[in-house]
Design a protein around this motif. Structure first.
Motif, short mmCIF file in Angstrom:
data_model
loop_
_atom_site.label_atom_id
_atom_site.label_comp_id
_atom_site.label_asym_id
_atom_site.label_seq_id
_atom_site.Cartn_x
_atom_site.Cartn_y
_atom_site.Cartn_z
N GLY A 168 0.81 -1.22 0.00
CA GLY A 168 0.00 0.00 0.00
C GLY A 168 0.84 1.27 0.00
O GLY A 168 0.85 2.05 -0.97
N MET A 169 1.61 1.48 1.06
CA MET A 169 2.35 2.75 1.19
C MET A 169 3.56 2.80 0.27
O MET A 169 3.92 3.86 -0.25
CB MET A 169 2.75 2.93 2.66
N ASP A 176 6.51 -10.63 -1.81
CA ASP A 176 5.42 -11.10 -2.67
C ASP A 176 5.80 -10.79 -4.12
O ASP A 176 5.83 -9.63 -4.54
CB ASP A 176 4.12 -10.37 -2.28
N PRO A 219 12.23 -13.20 2.35
CA PRO A 219 12.17 -12.05 3.27
C PRO A 219 13.51 -11.35 3.50
O PRO A 219 13.52 -10.25 4.06
CB PRO A 219 11.64 -12.66 4.57
N PHE A 240 16.35 -8.35 0.34
CA PHE A 240 16.82 -6.95 0.31
C PHE A 240 18.33 -6.90 0.58
O PHE A 240 19.00 -5.97 0.14
CB PHE A 240 16.04 -6.08 1.31
N TRP A 288 6.36 -3.38 10.17
CA TRP A 288 7.22 -2.70 11.15
C TRP A 288 8.49 -3.47 11.48
O TRP A 288 9.57 -2.89 11.60
CB TRP A 288 6.44 -2.45 12.45
N HIS A 297 11.63 -2.91 9.27
CA HIS A 297 12.22 -1.59 9.00
C HIS A 297 13.71 -1.55 9.37
O HIS A 297 14.54 -1.09 8.57
CB HIS A 297 11.47 -0.50 9.79
N GLU A 312 9.47 3.81 6.48
CA GLU A 312 8.13 4.20 6.91
C GLU A 312 8.05 4.15 8.44
O GLU A 312 8.97 3.71 9.11
CB GLU A 312 7.07 3.27 6.27
N ARG A 338 -0.43 -6.67 10.85
CA ARG A 338 -0.59 -5.65 11.90
C ARG A 338 -1.32 -6.20 13.13
O ARG A 338 -1.00 -5.83 14.27
CB ARG A 338 -1.35 -4.45 11.32
N TYR A 366 1.87 3.06 17.70
CA TYR A 366 1.98 3.90 16.49
C TYR A 366 1.99 5.37 16.91
O TYR A 366 1.04 6.11 16.63
CB TYR A 366 0.78 3.58 15.59
N HIS A 417 2.77 9.59 14.10
CA HIS A 417 1.94 10.51 13.29
C HIS A 417 1.50 11.72 14.13
O HIS A 417 1.49 12.85 13.65
CB HIS A 417 0.69 9.80 12.76
N HIS A 475 -2.67 10.96 0.71
CA HIS A 475 -2.97 11.81 1.86
C HIS A 475 -2.96 13.30 1.52
O HIS A 475 -2.38 14.12 2.25
CB HIS A 475 -2.00 11.53 3.02
N1 LIG Z 1 2.76 7.23 6.58
C1 LIG Z 1 1.54 6.75 6.40
O1 LIG Z 1 0.57 7.51 6.26
C2 LIG Z 1 1.35 5.29 6.31
C3 LIG Z 1 0.17 4.75 5.80
C4 LIG Z 1 0.08 3.36 5.70
C5 LIG Z 1 1.12 2.57 6.11
N2 LIG Z 1 2.25 3.14 6.61
C6 LIG Z 1 3.40 2.32 7.02
O2 LIG Z 1 3.96 1.74 5.85
C7 LIG Z 1 4.47 0.45 6.15
C8 LIG Z 1 3.82 -0.54 5.21
O3 LIG Z 1 2.42 -0.49 5.38
P1 LIG Z 1 1.43 -0.87 4.19
O4 LIG Z 1 0.11 -0.38 4.53
O5 LIG Z 1 2.03 -0.44 2.90
O6 LIG Z 1 1.48 -2.46 4.33
P2 LIG Z 1 1.31 -3.53 3.16
O7 LIG Z 1 1.13 -4.82 3.86
O8 LIG Z 1 0.29 -3.05 2.20
O9 LIG Z 1 2.72 -3.50 2.41
C9 LIG Z 1 3.87 -4.12 2.93
C10 LIG Z 1 4.64 -4.70 1.78
O10 LIG Z 1 5.88 -5.22 2.27
C11 LIG Z 1 6.08 -6.51 1.70
N3 LIG Z 1 7.00 -7.25 2.58
C12 LIG Z 1 6.73 -7.85 3.75
N4 LIG Z 1 7.87 -8.35 4.29
C13 LIG Z 1 8.86 -8.07 3.41
C14 LIG Z 1 10.23 -8.34 3.39
N5 LIG Z 1 10.87 -8.99 4.37
N6 LIG Z 1 10.98 -7.91 2.32
C15 LIG Z 1 10.36 -7.26 1.30
N7 LIG Z 1 9.04 -6.98 1.27
C16 LIG Z 1 8.31 -7.37 2.32
C17 LIG Z 1 4.69 -7.08 1.57
O11 LIG Z 1 4.64 -8.15 0.64
C18 LIG Z 1 3.92 -5.86 1.09
O12 LIG Z 1 4.02 -5.71 -0.30
C19 LIG Z 1 4.17 0.23 7.61
O13 LIG Z 1 5.28 0.58 8.35
C20 LIG Z 1 3.04 1.17 7.92
O14 LIG Z 1 3.01 1.56 9.27
C21 LIG Z 1 2.38 4.48 6.70
#
Ligand SMILES: NC(=O)c1ccc[n+]([C@@H]2O[C@H](COP(=O)([O-])OP(=O)(O)OC[C@H]3O[C@@H](n4cnc5c(N)ncnc54)[C@H](O)[C@@H]3O)[C@@H](O)[C@H]2O)c1
Length: 454
Positions: A64-65, A88, A114, A117, A135, A138, A155, A231, A243, A246, A384
Motif C-alpha cells: 500500500g504505502m 510477494d 524475506p 533486500f 514494522w 524496518h 516508513e 498488523r 503507532y 503521526h 494523503h
Molecule cells: N505514513 C503513512 O501515512 C502510512 C500509511 C500506511 C502505512 N504506513 C506504514 O507503511 C508500512 C507498510 O504499510 P502498508 O500499509 O504499505 O502495508 P502492506 O502490507 O500493504 O505493504 C507491505 C509490503 O511489504 C512486503 N514485505 C513484507 N515483508 C517483506 C520483506 N521482508 N521484504 C520485502 N518486502 C516485504 C509485503 O509483501 C507488502 O508488499 C508500515 O510501516 C506502515 O506503518 C504508513
C-alpha cells in the motif's frame, strides 16, 4: 530496560569525548539550513552528506504505502528507480511494471524471500533505500542499506524496540549515512501552519501539546491482504502505544525535540482490550481460525511525556474502536492555542471574540507555510492530500542539495522509542520511564528546524 539504557549510556559516555572529531565533517558546523530558521549560536551537529546529482533508489516493500512512494518518486526530477524488492513476487512485478509504464528503464527485481533486500543492497549501486515493509522489517532493511553505504529511509515507526532505535543511531553514525523516518504528518498543511505560527511566536511560550493516532483500523486489521497479514499480530503480544509518530512528530518539531529540547520521561496507561474481540465475534465465521486469536492491546493507550524544558505532551493511541479519525494536533502557549479535528485557533488579543475559537482560514491566508504555497504540492494527488508528495520531494531536495534532512536518525529514534517505553510503563503500573538521549547531549546545541522556503 534500565540495564540496556545504562549499557548504551556507558558506551556513549566513552564515545562522547571524541564525538565532535568523530562526526566532522558529516555532522559538521553547518549554518541553519532552513530558510528563516534561527542561526545556531555554536557548532551544530546536523548531519549532511555530499550532494547527489541523481538519486539512485531501491524500494523494499511495495504494498500500500510503498506504491504511494513509488508513484511520487517516479514524478521527481533526478530520481532513478534502479531496484524493487518485495517478498510477494506479484507486488515486485507490479512495481517493475509501474516503473516501465512511467517510461523509465526496467529496474532489477528482488523477490526471493524475506531477506532478499540484503542481496539487493550487496549487488546494486544505490544512493537511497526506502522501506515500506511491515514494522519488524524496518530496522533490518535500514541496517542492510547503511552497512552497504546507502542512505536509508523507512516508513513509520522506524523501529519496534528501544534496542532497535539504538541500532539505527549507531549504524547511521558508523557508516555516516542519512537514516530518516518518513513521517508524512509533519508535512500536512495544518501541522505546517502550526509550526510556522510557533516560529512567529504567535502562541507565546509553548506549554503543552496534545496528539494522537485515533483511527478505526478494525477492517484493515482483519483484512486478508495488506496490513491484515501482519498488523493484528502486534495486538496479540503488545500493549502500549504501537503507532506514536503521526501525532507526536509534528508536536516534537514545535517543541524543538533534539534541537534545544528533548523528551525527558513518560508515564503510560492502557484501558480494556475490547474492540478486536467484538469484531472477531461479530464479523468472523464460527470456523475462522482468527476467532481463536487472543489480543492484549488495550483499545485506548494514554501517555504523558514531559520535556527537558518542563512542557507536557498528552499522547493517545486507539485503532480498535468505531470513531472518526483524529491526530488531535493541539498546542497551547502562554498567548493562545490551536488544534485540529476540527481545526480551530484562539489567540489572545487577536481572535475576534474573547475566549472563543475561530476557524483557521484567515491564518492560512496570512501565515501559510511557504512549502504549501507551491502549486505542485497543492495539486498533488499522490497520497494523503499532498503531504506524502511534499515529504518525498523534500527528502530528494535535501539529498540532491547536500542539506541536512528535515528529520534525522535521532528524531526517528526519539519518536519511535516511545512505543517500547509505553509498553514497559503499562506493564509496570504506569511506572515512569526515562527517554534516552540518542543525541549524546548534542540536543543542547542543534539548531531548531526552521521554516523552509519553497
Ligand atoms: N505514513 C503513512 O501515512 C502510512 C500509511 C500506511 C502505512 N504506513 C506504514 O507503511 C508500512 C507498510 O504499510 P502498508 O500499509 O504499505 O502495508 P502492506 O502490507 O500493504 O505493504 C507491505 C509490503 O511489504 C512486503 N514485505 C513484507 N515483508 C517483506 C520483506 N521482508 N521484504 C520485502 N518486502 C516485504 C509485503 O509483501 C507488502 O508488499 C508500515 O510501516 C506502515 O506503518 C504508513
Amino acid at each position: 530496560m534500565r540495564d540496556d539504557i545504562s549499557r548504551r549510556d556507558f558506551v556513549r559516555a566513552g564515545a562522547t569525548a571524541g564525538l565532535g572529531a568523530a562526526l566532522v565533517p558529516g555532522f559538521g558546523c553547518a549554518p541553519a539550513p532552513f530558510g528563516q530558521g534561527p542561526a545556531p549560536q555554536q557548532a551544530s551537529p546536523l548531519f549532511t552528506a555530499p550532494p547527489l546529482e541523481r538519486v539512485r533508489m531501491g524500494f523494499v516493500g511495495i504494498g500500500g504505502m510503498g506504491s504511494v512512494h513509488l508513484a511520487n518518486y517516479l514524478q521527481l526530477e533526478g530520481v532513478e528507480v534502479k531496484a524493487v524488492c518485495d517478498v510477494d513476487p506479484s507486488h515486485a512485478a507490479r512495481a517493475k511494471q509501474r516503473v516501465v509504464q512511467a517510461g523509465r528503464p526496467e529496474p532489477a527485481v528482488y523477490d526471493r524471500g524475506p531477506r532478499d533486500f540484503e542481496r539487493m543492497c550487496d549487488e546494486q549501486e544505490l544512493d537511497l533505500v526506502l522501506t515500506a515493509t511491515p514494522w519488524e522489517w524496518h530496522v533490518p532493511v535500514c541496517l542492510a542499506a547503511l552497512r552497504t553505504g546507502k542512505h536509508a529511509a523507512t516508513e513509520v515507526p522506524a523501529a519496534v524496540t528501544l534496542d532497535e532505535c539504538w541500532q539505527l543511531v549507531e549504524a547511521a553514525e558508523r557508516y555516516r549515512k542519512h537514516c530518516v523516518m518518513l513521517e508524512n504528518c509533519c508535512y500536512d498543511r495544518r501541522e505546517m501552519l502550526m509550526l510556522n505560527l510557533v516560529r512567529q511566536g504567535i502562541f507565546g511560550e509553548l506549554l503543552h501539546g496534545e496528539c494522537s493516532y485515533q483511527h478505526d483500523l478494525r477492517d484493515v486489521k482483519f483484512s486478508t491482504e495488506g496490513e491484515g497479514l501482519w498488523r493484528r499480530a502486534h495486538a496479540m503480544r503488545r500493549n502500549g502505544n504501537l503507532y506514536p509518530t503521526h501525532g507526536l512528530g509534528p508536536i516534537a518539531q514545535c517543541f524543538d525535540i533534539n534541537r534545544g529540547n528533548r523528551f525527558d520521561h513518560l508515564v503510560s496507561m492502557s484501558g480494556p482490550s475490547r474492540g478486536l474481540q467484538l469484531w472477531q465475534q461479530e464479523h468472523l465465521a464460527a470456523d475462522d481460525p482468527r476467532r481463536s486469536e487472543r489480543y492484549v492491546l488495550g483499545d485506548l493507550n494514554l501517555s504523558l511525556i514531559q520535556t527537558a524544558q518542563g512542557q507536557t505532551i498528552y499522547l493517545v493511541h486507539n485503532t480498535n474502536d468505531p470513531r472518526p479519525y483524529s491526530r488531535i494536533n493541539a498546542i497551547q502557549g502562554t498567548r493562545g492555542l490551536m488544534q485540529g479535528w476540527p481545526d480551530r485557533i484562539y489567540v489572545e488579543g487577536r481572535s475576534a471574540h474573547e475566549d472563543d475559537w475561530e476557524p483557521l482560514d484567515a491564518w492560512f491566508a496570512q501565515s501559510e507555510h511557504p512549502l504549501w504555497k507551491s502549486e505542485r504540492v497543492r495539486t498533488a494527488s499522490g497520497g494523503h492530500g499532498g503531504m506524502d508528495f511534499l515529504e518525498d520531494w523534500r527528502l530528494i531536495t535535501c539529498l540532491r542539495g547536500g542539506l541536512p534532512t528535515d528529520w534525522d536518525v535521532y528524531d526517528a529514534a526519539a519518536w519511535s522509542c516511545i512505543s517500547e517505553l509505553t509498553e514497559r510503563s503499562v506493564a509496570d503500573r504506569s511506572r515512569t520511564m526515562d527517554v534516552p538521549d540518542f543525541t549524546h547531549g548534542a540536543w543542547r546545541t542543534r539548531p531548531p528546524l526552521g521554516i523552509v522556503e519553497g
